[in-house]
Design a protein around this motif. Structure first.
Motif, PDB file in Angstrom:
ATOM      1  N   ARG A   1       0.835  -1.200   0.000  1.00 44.57           N
ATOM      2  CA  ARG A   1       0.000   0.000   0.000  1.00 44.57           C
ATOM      3  C   ARG A   1       0.869   1.248   0.000  1.00 44.57           C
ATOM      4  N   LYS A   2       0.355   2.313  -0.664  1.00 49.42           N
ATOM      5  CA  LYS A   2       0.995   3.625  -0.588  1.00 49.42           C
ATOM      6  C   LYS A   2       0.375   4.381   0.571  1.00 49.42           C
TER       7      LYS A   2
ATOM      8  N   ILE B   1      -4.003   6.316   4.120  1.00 54.25           N
ATOM      9  CA  ILE B   1      -3.977   5.311   3.064  1.00 54.25           C
ATOM     10  C   ILE B   1      -5.320   5.308   2.367  1.00 54.25           C
TER      11      ILE B   1
ATOM     12  N   ASP C   1      -7.546   4.977  -1.723  1.00 54.52           N
ATOM     13  CA  ASP C   1      -7.588   5.526  -3.073  1.00 54.52           C
ATOM     14  C   ASP C   1      -8.535   6.705  -3.231  1.00 54.52           C
TER      15      ASP C   1
END
Length: 67
Positions: free
Chosen positions: A15-16, A32, A34
């Protein structure tokens, strides 16, 4: 590895995360997700970070270069 506030990092689990607060030299709060439907703020440790994807310092240098 020196982590700064607002760095984007890649976690070892893939994960980014965007660092939003530095708690101490090895503990951080990170955002975290989207988008608004799955954003979450989590606590992470230095050991969970694989590497820095986008450094705050690099962003500052790029802005100075544009001027």
């Amino acid at each position: 590895m020196k982590i700064e506030e607002y760095d984007t990092v890649l976690l070892k689990d893939g994960r980014k995360a965007a660092i939003v607060e530095i708690l101490d030299s090895s503990h951080f709060l990170a955002d975290i997700g989207d988008g608004p439907k799955d954003w979450d703020t989590i606590e992470i440790t230095l050991g969970e970070i694989g590497h820095i994807v986008k450094s705050t310092e690099c962003s500052r240098m790029a802005l100075r270069a544009r001027k």
